[in-house]
Design an enzyme around this catalytic site. Sequence first.
Site, PDB file in Angstrom:
ATOM      1  CG  HIS A  51     -40.998  56.916  72.600  1.00 59.99           C
ATOM      2  ND1 HIS A  51     -41.046  57.604  73.760  1.00 59.99           N
ATOM      3  CD2 HIS A  51     -40.045  56.520  72.414  1.00 59.99           C
ATOM      4  CE1 HIS A  51     -40.730  56.534  74.555  1.00 59.99           C
ATOM      5  NE2 HIS A  51     -40.528  55.875  73.593  1.00 59.99           N
ATOM      6  CG  ASP A 164     -32.687  52.327  71.692  1.00 58.95           C
ATOM      7  OD1 ASP A 164     -32.107  52.258  73.431  1.00 58.95           O
ATOM      8  OD2 ASP A 164     -33.915  52.967  71.680  1.00 58.95           O
ATOM      9  CB  SER A 200     -39.493  54.971  79.316  1.00 57.32           C
ATOM     10  OG  SER A 200     -40.010  55.414  77.618  1.00 57.32           O
ATOM     11  NE  ARG A 201     -35.284  50.713  81.208  1.00 61.02           N
ATOM     12  CZ  ARG A 201     -35.299  49.360  80.098  1.00 61.02           C
ATOM     13  NH1 ARG A 201     -34.587  50.133  79.298  1.00 61.02           N
ATOM     14  NH2 ARG A 201     -35.792  48.333  79.876  1.00 61.02           N
TER      15      ARG A 201
HETATM   16  O1  PAF Z   1     -36.567  50.941  71.311  1.00 64.05           O
HETATM   17  C1  PAF Z   1     -37.714  49.859  71.611  1.00 64.05           C
HETATM   18  O2  PAF Z   1     -38.374  51.143  72.620  1.00 64.05           O
HETATM   19  C2  PAF Z   1     -37.932  48.803  71.628  1.00 64.05           C
HETATM   20  O3  PAF Z   1     -36.498  48.009  71.696  1.00 64.05           O
HETATM   21  C3  PAF Z   1     -38.601  48.500  70.052  1.00 64.05           C
HETATM   22  C4  PAF Z   1     -38.076  48.628  68.354  1.00 64.05           C
HETATM   23  C5  PAF Z   1     -39.872  49.437  70.210  1.00 64.05           C
HETATM   24  C6  PAF Z   1     -38.673  46.855  70.900  1.00 64.05           C
HETATM   25  O4  PAF Z   1     -39.566  46.496  71.439  1.00 64.05           O
END
Ligand code: PAF
Length: 294
Positions: A51, A164, A200-201
Amino acid sequence: MHDCHNETRKAETPELKLVSSITEMQEIRQSFCKSKSIGFVPTMGYLHQGHLSLVEASTRACEITIVSIFVNPMQFGAGEDLGTYPRDLERDIELLSAYDVDYVFYPDAKEMYPAGFGTKVEIPALSTGLCGASRPGHFTGVATVVLKLVNITRPTQMFMGIKDFQQTAVLRAMLKDLNLQTEIIACPIVREPDGLALSSRNVYLDAVQRVQALCLHNAIKLIQALYADGITDSNQLIDGATDLISEAGGQVDYIQIVDSTSLTELPTANDNCRIVLAVFIGRTRLIDNAAIRA
Ligand code: PAF
Protein backbone atom coordinates in the site's frame (compact mmCIF):
# COMPACT_ATOMS: atom_id res chain seq x y z
CA MET A 1 -12.72 31.80 -5.28
CA HIS A 2 -9.23 30.23 -5.07
CA ASP A 3 -6.24 31.91 -6.59
CA CYS A 4 -4.56 28.83 -8.01
CA HIS A 5 -1.43 30.67 -9.10
CA ASN A 6 -0.40 31.87 -5.68
CA GLU A 7 -1.20 28.89 -3.53
CA THR A 8 1.46 26.41 -2.63
CA ARG A 9 0.54 22.81 -1.94
CA LYS A 10 1.51 22.84 1.72
CA ALA A 11 -0.12 26.18 2.39
CA GLU A 12 -3.37 24.59 1.27
CA THR A 13 -2.96 21.36 3.24
CA PRO A 14 -0.38 21.87 5.98
CA GLU A 15 -0.60 18.35 7.40
CA LEU A 16 -2.39 15.03 7.14
CA LYS A 17 -6.07 15.61 7.82
CA LEU A 18 -8.44 12.87 8.95
CA VAL A 19 -11.90 12.94 7.43
CA SER A 20 -14.68 10.51 8.20
CA SER A 21 -17.72 12.40 6.91
CA ILE A 22 -18.63 11.94 3.24
CA THR A 23 -20.00 15.49 3.03
CA GLU A 24 -16.83 16.95 4.51
CA MET A 25 -14.69 14.99 2.04
CA GLN A 26 -16.86 16.23 -0.83
CA GLU A 27 -16.56 19.83 0.40
CA ILE A 28 -12.79 19.51 0.68
CA ARG A 29 -12.62 18.10 -2.85
CA GLN A 30 -14.83 20.94 -4.06
CA SER A 31 -12.36 23.46 -2.67
CA PHE A 32 -9.43 22.23 -4.79
CA CYS A 33 -8.45 24.21 -7.86
CA LYS A 34 -9.58 22.62 -11.09
CA SER A 35 -6.03 22.23 -12.33
CA LYS A 36 -4.80 20.23 -9.31
CA SER A 37 -3.69 16.65 -9.80
CA ILE A 38 -5.42 14.52 -7.17
CA GLY A 39 -4.02 11.09 -6.41
CA PHE A 40 -6.28 8.57 -4.71
CA VAL A 41 -5.22 5.34 -3.02
CA PRO A 42 -8.23 3.19 -2.02
CA THR A 43 -7.40 0.67 0.71
CA MET A 44 -9.04 -1.50 3.32
CA GLY A 45 -6.37 -0.51 5.82
CA TYR A 46 -3.94 -2.68 7.77
CA LEU A 47 -1.38 -1.09 5.52
CA HIS A 48 1.79 -2.81 4.41
CA GLN A 49 4.66 -1.82 2.18
CA GLY A 50 2.58 -2.67 -0.91
CA HIS A 51 0.00 0.00 0.00
CA LEU A 52 2.75 2.41 0.98
CA SER A 53 4.40 2.01 -2.43
CA LEU A 54 1.09 3.21 -3.95
CA VAL A 55 0.99 6.12 -1.53
CA GLU A 56 4.55 7.02 -2.45
CA ALA A 57 3.76 6.84 -6.17
CA SER A 58 0.75 9.12 -5.65
CA THR A 59 2.64 11.70 -3.60
CA ARG A 60 5.39 11.75 -6.23
CA ALA A 61 3.00 12.18 -9.15
CA CYS A 62 0.19 14.31 -7.71
CA GLU A 63 -0.17 17.60 -5.90
CA ILE A 64 -2.71 16.19 -3.47
CA THR A 65 -2.98 12.63 -2.16
CA ILE A 66 -6.07 11.13 -0.56
CA VAL A 67 -5.91 7.65 1.00
CA SER A 68 -9.15 5.90 1.91
CA ILE A 69 -9.40 3.25 4.59
CA PHE A 70 -12.65 1.33 4.46
CA VAL A 71 -13.24 -2.38 5.02
CA ASN A 72 -16.01 -2.71 2.49
CA PRO A 73 -18.67 -5.17 3.68
CA MET A 74 -20.18 -5.39 0.20
CA GLN A 75 -17.17 -7.22 -1.25
CA PHE A 76 -17.10 -10.00 1.37
CA GLY A 77 -19.20 -13.10 0.81
CA ALA A 78 -21.02 -15.12 3.46
CA GLY A 79 -18.46 -17.12 5.45
CA GLU A 80 -15.56 -14.88 4.38
CA ASP A 81 -13.34 -12.93 6.78
CA LEU A 82 -15.21 -9.59 7.11
CA GLY A 83 -15.43 -9.96 10.90
CA THR A 84 -11.80 -10.92 11.38
CA TYR A 85 -10.22 -8.82 8.62
CA PRO A 86 -7.26 -7.10 10.31
CA ARG A 87 -7.90 -3.49 11.30
CA ASP A 88 -5.68 -0.93 13.04
CA LEU A 89 -6.58 2.63 12.11
CA GLU A 90 -4.17 4.21 14.56
CA ARG A 91 -1.23 2.26 13.18
CA ASP A 92 -2.31 3.04 9.60
CA ILE A 93 -2.44 6.77 10.34
CA GLU A 94 0.97 6.63 11.95
CA LEU A 95 2.40 4.87 8.89
CA LEU A 96 0.78 7.39 6.54
CA SER A 97 2.17 10.32 8.56
CA ALA A 98 5.63 9.44 7.27
CA TYR A 99 4.44 10.23 3.72
CA ASP A 100 3.26 13.39 2.06
CA VAL A 101 -0.40 12.34 2.35
CA ASP A 102 -2.92 15.16 2.61
CA TYR A 103 -6.14 13.37 3.59
CA VAL A 104 -7.08 10.04 5.12
CA PHE A 105 -10.73 9.36 4.38
CA TYR A 106 -12.21 6.66 6.63
CA PRO A 107 -15.98 6.67 6.19
CA ASP A 108 -18.37 4.68 8.33
CA ALA A 109 -20.14 1.67 6.83
CA LYS A 110 -23.52 3.06 7.93
CA GLU A 111 -22.88 6.28 6.04
CA MET A 112 -21.55 4.48 2.97
CA TYR A 113 -24.46 2.02 2.92
CA PRO A 114 -27.46 3.66 4.59
CA ALA A 115 -30.75 1.81 4.92
CA GLY A 116 -32.31 1.41 1.50
CA PHE A 117 -29.02 1.38 -0.38
CA GLY A 118 -29.56 -0.78 -3.46
CA THR A 119 -27.29 0.26 -6.32
CA LYS A 120 -24.88 -2.31 -7.73
CA VAL A 121 -22.17 -1.87 -10.34
CA GLU A 122 -21.75 -5.04 -12.39
CA ILE A 123 -19.01 -5.77 -14.94
CA PRO A 124 -19.91 -9.41 -15.64
CA ALA A 125 -17.51 -10.05 -18.52
CA LEU A 126 -14.49 -9.52 -16.27
CA SER A 127 -15.97 -10.38 -12.88
CA THR A 128 -17.33 -13.89 -13.04
CA GLY A 129 -14.17 -15.92 -13.76
CA LEU A 130 -10.98 -16.38 -11.73
CA CYS A 131 -11.51 -14.89 -8.23
CA GLY A 132 -15.11 -14.09 -9.14
CA ALA A 133 -15.88 -17.80 -9.62
CA SER A 134 -15.14 -18.66 -6.00
CA ARG A 135 -16.15 -15.24 -4.64
CA PRO A 136 -19.50 -14.51 -6.32
CA GLY A 137 -20.47 -10.86 -5.96
CA HIS A 138 -16.99 -9.85 -4.83
CA PHE A 139 -16.21 -7.60 -7.80
CA THR A 140 -19.71 -6.10 -7.73
CA GLY A 141 -18.91 -5.02 -4.18
CA VAL A 142 -15.49 -3.72 -5.19
CA ALA A 143 -16.78 -1.81 -8.23
CA THR A 144 -19.69 -0.32 -6.28
CA VAL A 145 -17.56 0.96 -3.43
CA VAL A 146 -14.81 2.25 -5.71
CA LEU A 147 -17.36 4.12 -7.82
CA LYS A 148 -18.70 5.72 -4.62
CA LEU A 149 -15.18 6.60 -3.44
CA VAL A 150 -14.24 8.01 -6.84
CA ASN A 151 -17.41 10.09 -6.92
CA ILE A 152 -16.63 11.47 -3.47
CA THR A 153 -12.94 12.21 -4.07
CA ARG A 154 -12.97 12.77 -7.86
CA PRO A 155 -9.29 11.92 -8.30
CA THR A 156 -7.35 12.56 -11.49
CA GLN A 157 -5.37 9.37 -10.83
CA MET A 158 -6.16 6.27 -8.80
CA PHE A 159 -3.20 4.13 -7.70
CA MET A 160 -3.83 0.39 -7.60
CA GLY A 161 -1.57 -2.58 -6.92
CA ILE A 162 -1.22 -5.02 -9.80
CA LYS A 163 -1.32 -7.88 -7.27
CA ASP A 164 -5.09 -7.57 -7.61
CA PHE A 165 -4.79 -8.03 -11.37
CA GLN A 166 -8.43 -8.88 -11.99
CA GLN A 167 -9.60 -6.06 -9.72
CA THR A 168 -7.52 -3.58 -11.70
CA ALA A 169 -8.98 -4.86 -14.99
CA VAL A 170 -12.55 -4.66 -13.62
CA LEU A 171 -12.06 -1.11 -12.32
CA ARG A 172 -10.36 0.06 -15.50
CA ALA A 173 -13.38 -1.20 -17.48
CA MET A 174 -15.79 0.50 -15.07
CA LEU A 175 -14.04 3.87 -15.31
CA LYS A 176 -14.01 3.64 -19.11
CA ASP A 177 -17.60 2.42 -19.47
CA LEU A 178 -18.95 5.10 -17.15
CA ASN A 179 -16.81 7.93 -18.64
CA LEU A 180 -15.17 8.76 -15.35
CA GLN A 181 -12.23 11.10 -15.67
CA THR A 182 -9.93 9.14 -13.42
CA GLU A 183 -6.91 7.29 -14.77
CA ILE A 184 -5.78 4.06 -13.11
CA ILE A 185 -2.07 3.89 -12.40
CA ALA A 186 -1.21 0.22 -11.90
CA CYS A 187 1.83 -0.25 -9.67
CA PRO A 188 4.08 -3.32 -9.35
CA ILE A 189 3.65 -6.08 -6.79
CA VAL A 190 5.78 -5.60 -3.69
CA ARG A 191 7.27 -8.88 -2.43
CA GLU A 192 9.04 -10.11 0.67
CA PRO A 193 12.74 -10.88 -0.01
CA ASP A 194 11.81 -14.57 -0.49
CA GLY A 195 9.17 -13.75 -3.11
CA LEU A 196 5.88 -13.86 -1.17
CA ALA A 197 3.61 -11.07 -2.43
CA LEU A 198 2.65 -8.67 0.36
CA SER A 199 -0.96 -8.98 1.49
CA SER A 200 -2.88 -7.92 4.58
CA ARG A 201 -3.99 -11.56 4.81
CA ASN A 202 -0.40 -12.79 5.27
CA VAL A 203 -0.89 -12.12 9.01
CA TYR A 204 -3.18 -15.17 9.10
CA LEU A 205 -0.26 -17.51 8.22
CA ASP A 206 1.54 -19.43 10.95
CA ALA A 207 5.25 -20.24 10.61
CA VAL A 208 4.69 -23.47 8.64
CA GLN A 209 2.10 -21.88 6.35
CA ARG A 210 4.38 -18.89 5.76
CA VAL A 211 6.87 -21.31 4.17
CA GLN A 212 4.12 -23.15 2.26
CA ALA A 213 2.89 -19.81 0.88
CA LEU A 214 6.06 -19.51 -1.18
CA CYS A 215 4.51 -22.05 -3.56
CA LEU A 216 2.58 -19.28 -5.33
CA HIS A 217 5.72 -17.45 -6.38
CA ASN A 218 7.54 -20.72 -7.08
CA ALA A 219 4.69 -21.88 -9.34
CA ILE A 220 4.92 -18.62 -11.28
CA LYS A 221 8.69 -19.00 -11.65
CA LEU A 222 8.26 -22.59 -12.88
CA ILE A 223 5.74 -21.57 -15.55
CA GLN A 224 7.95 -18.68 -16.65
CA ALA A 225 10.95 -21.03 -16.93
CA LEU A 226 9.00 -23.63 -18.95
CA TYR A 227 7.66 -20.90 -21.25
CA ALA A 228 11.17 -19.50 -21.72
CA ASP A 229 12.19 -23.06 -22.73
CA GLY A 230 9.61 -22.97 -25.52
CA ILE A 231 6.59 -24.73 -23.97
CA THR A 232 3.43 -22.85 -24.90
CA ASP A 233 0.71 -25.46 -24.22
CA SER A 234 -1.18 -24.00 -21.24
CA ASN A 235 -2.22 -27.38 -19.80
CA GLN A 236 1.36 -28.53 -19.79
CA LEU A 237 2.51 -25.28 -18.18
CA ILE A 238 -0.17 -25.44 -15.51
CA ASP A 239 0.19 -29.15 -14.68
CA GLY A 240 3.73 -28.80 -13.35
CA ALA A 241 2.78 -25.74 -11.31
CA THR A 242 -0.27 -27.51 -9.85
CA ASP A 243 1.92 -30.42 -8.71
CA LEU A 244 4.42 -28.02 -7.17
CA ILE A 245 1.66 -26.29 -5.19
CA SER A 246 0.15 -29.58 -3.93
CA GLU A 247 3.55 -30.90 -2.90
CA ALA A 248 4.18 -27.68 -0.95
CA GLY A 249 0.90 -28.14 0.96
CA GLY A 250 -1.21 -25.58 -0.90
CA GLN A 251 -4.63 -26.19 -2.41
CA VAL A 252 -5.20 -24.64 -5.83
CA ASP A 253 -8.35 -22.55 -6.18
CA TYR A 254 -7.42 -21.67 -9.75
CA ILE A 255 -4.33 -21.35 -11.84
CA GLN A 256 -4.72 -20.03 -15.37
CA ILE A 257 -2.86 -18.50 -18.25
CA VAL A 258 -5.01 -15.64 -19.50
CA ASP A 259 -4.93 -12.82 -22.00
CA SER A 260 -3.73 -9.77 -20.05
CA THR A 261 -6.53 -7.52 -21.26
CA SER A 262 -9.63 -9.73 -21.67
CA LEU A 263 -8.66 -12.17 -18.89
CA THR A 264 -9.78 -14.99 -21.21
CA GLU A 265 -8.11 -18.34 -20.60
CA LEU A 266 -5.88 -19.25 -23.55
CA PRO A 267 -4.97 -22.82 -24.57
CA THR A 268 -1.70 -21.62 -26.07
CA ALA A 269 0.39 -19.07 -24.24
CA ASN A 270 1.89 -16.00 -25.89
CA ASP A 271 3.94 -13.05 -24.67
CA ASN A 272 0.82 -11.03 -23.81
CA CYS A 273 -0.32 -13.64 -21.30
CA ARG A 274 -0.54 -13.35 -17.56
CA ILE A 275 -0.18 -16.18 -15.09
CA VAL A 276 -2.92 -15.73 -12.46
CA LEU A 277 -3.52 -17.96 -9.48
CA ALA A 278 -5.29 -18.27 -6.14
CA VAL A 279 -4.21 -20.86 -3.60
CA PHE A 280 -5.48 -21.83 -0.18
CA ILE A 281 -2.78 -22.14 2.45
CA GLY A 282 -4.77 -23.63 5.27
CA ARG A 283 -7.88 -21.45 5.36
CA THR A 284 -6.09 -18.40 3.96
CA ARG A 285 -6.69 -17.71 0.30
CA LEU A 286 -3.74 -15.96 -1.35
CA ILE A 287 -3.47 -14.58 -4.89
CA ASP A 288 -0.55 -13.76 -7.12
CA ASN A 289 0.16 -13.10 -10.80
CA ALA A 290 2.92 -12.23 -13.22
CA ALA A 291 3.65 -11.73 -16.89
CA ILE A 292 4.49 -15.06 -18.49
CA ARG A 293 7.63 -13.59 -20.04
CA ALA A 294 9.75 -12.84 -16.96
O1 PAF B 1 -7.94 -3.77 -2.96
C1 PAF B 1 -8.59 -3.41 -1.95
O2 PAF B 1 -8.04 -3.20 -0.87
C2 PAF B 1 -10.10 -3.21 -2.07
O3 PAF B 1 -10.67 -4.15 -2.92
C3 PAF B 1 -10.49 -1.78 -2.51
C4 PAF B 1 -9.99 -1.45 -3.88
C5 PAF B 1 -9.94 -0.78 -1.50
C6 PAF B 1 -12.02 -1.66 -2.51
O4 PAF B 1 -12.57 -1.91 -1.27
